[in-house]
Scaffold this active site. Sequence first.
Site, short mmCIF file in Angstrom:
data_model
loop_
_atom_site.label_atom_id
_atom_site.label_comp_id
_atom_site.label_asym_id
_atom_site.label_seq_id
_atom_site.Cartn_x
_atom_site.Cartn_y
_atom_site.Cartn_z
N CYS A 289 -58.88 -44.18 42.59
CA CYS A 289 -59.91 -45.21 42.66
C CYS A 289 -60.75 -45.21 41.39
CB CYS A 289 -60.79 -44.99 43.89
SG CYS A 289 -61.57 -43.36 43.99
N ASN A 320 -62.78 -37.14 52.90
CA ASN A 320 -62.25 -36.27 53.97
C ASN A 320 -61.74 -34.94 53.46
OD1 ASN A 320 -62.72 -37.66 56.37
ND2 ASN A 320 -60.94 -38.97 56.11
N ARG A 334 -65.95 -27.31 46.90
CA ARG A 334 -65.68 -28.34 47.91
C ARG A 334 -65.77 -27.81 49.34
NH1 ARG A 334 -61.36 -32.96 46.09
NH2 ARG A 334 -61.96 -33.11 43.90
N ARG A 370 -69.79 -35.09 43.64
CA ARG A 370 -69.71 -35.69 44.97
C ARG A 370 -71.11 -35.67 45.59
NH1 ARG A 370 -64.38 -35.68 47.16
NH2 ARG A 370 -62.98 -36.01 45.39
N ASN A 453 -64.91 -47.20 46.41
CA ASN A 453 -63.76 -46.34 46.20
C ASN A 453 -62.75 -46.40 47.35
OD1 ASN A 453 -66.41 -44.65 46.87
ND2 ASN A 453 -64.72 -43.73 48.05
#
Length: 481
Positions: A289, A320, A334, A370, A453
């Site tokens: 994306c 996810n 993460r 993120r 995205n």
Amino acid sequence: MTVNDDSFTNWMHREEIAESMIPIIGKLHREQDVTVLLHSRSLVNKSVVSILKTHRFARQIAGEELSITETFPFLQALTTLDLGPSQIDLGLLAEAHRADDRGLSVAEFTAEAVAGATGDNKIERREGRDVVLYGFGRIGRLVARLLIEKAGSGNGLRLRAIVVRRGGDQDIVKRASLLRRDSIHGQFQGTITVDEATSTISANGNEIKVIYANDPSEVDYTAYGIDNAILIDNTGKWRDREGLSAHLRPGIDKVVLTAPGKGDVPNIVHGVNHGDIKPDERILSCASCTTNAIVPPLKAMNDEYGVLRGHVETVHSFTNDQNLLDNYHKADRRGRSAPLNMVITETGAASAVAKALPELKAPITGSSIRVPVPDVSIAILSLRLGRETTRDEVLEYLRDVSLHSSLKRQIDFTTAPDAVSMDFVGSRHASIVDAGATKVDGDNAILYLWYDNEFGYSCQVIRVVQHVSGVEYPTFPAPAV
């Protein structure tokens, strides 16, 4: 009569025109495979208010609102022509007619402008092309919505099957429910029914077989009447040619990956390098994306100014792949809670630029953070240009690119002074230039690029699939190169 009464009367008049446009647009789409656009935005299956808002949108780009009273005569003129499959942009028709000094009527000008789609020049309506979705997660379900939306006359892309691992009791019911309702993108526009006995989901009349398999090698698609299909792999589990080749089973002709491809798998960004796809290429990737968000503006800037080097910092919504709460994750950072933290991570988008835009020789670096939002990201693209320029010049250039160039479906443009991420949920563009945030100092430029995205990327995937399937019809009037 007061000024307010005049304004309301005008609004009702425009509503009446928009209402009369809807059946014409629908009939052209169903019977002749003609998609009516307004400055690259489809008007098919749109409401009265949506049509009026799309006309008003032109004010952000062209400086003045496009009147529906101006575009309606061009739509009426289309109904008198022997049109073949095509996309016809009413906004471009109206704009070109205004600039034309030959005194042609709307009907005469329209016939001339779309001559390539009429009479002996028109493309014959093609057989529909079967599509299979392998995986049915965030991107898979949005791609499904788009395929169903674009089914039109039935001569385009036809979603025939979805391949997933069985998740337990009422698996198909739950998957259909996730297609029907989405926390970010809202309700499915239409009706969905489920036949558990035949493992079939019917969405707006499209019969979609749900096939349960743990591995690509388990499926013979011809057993379901599927032939010469394009399979879209939404799992990201296999990214190289060897792994993706496992999908080339009976009934499957081509494989399209919705993740960055590895090795010699072509990474395609529609609008930039989709024309380089070889007819005999059976496996390709739609990149990421973020790659789709930054490559079109990079191409535009390199074409006009030259780019000597660049850095992209993406502020990306969580996905996810991250954990809701702190837990083990194979990647650094993460594993920490996605909705509670900003998480520094890596992005392969910068290194992927070379695959999609090989003429750009400038080194591009990249990193990513993120953040706790579920959708819509922003790429901050810092560039060293080949010549000095001004902020006004760059903005005017990118405004024009978003309206008139071959990248107009990829690059959007906003001047909204208080735009925030949620404003771009559902955007069909690969990225949106935020004019207010743009900074230029001599040969240094910083572009702020919003992108959905999920949905914007899914639209790019569909464009690639349309191209390789042969159902990507030409646009009239032809956009500038």
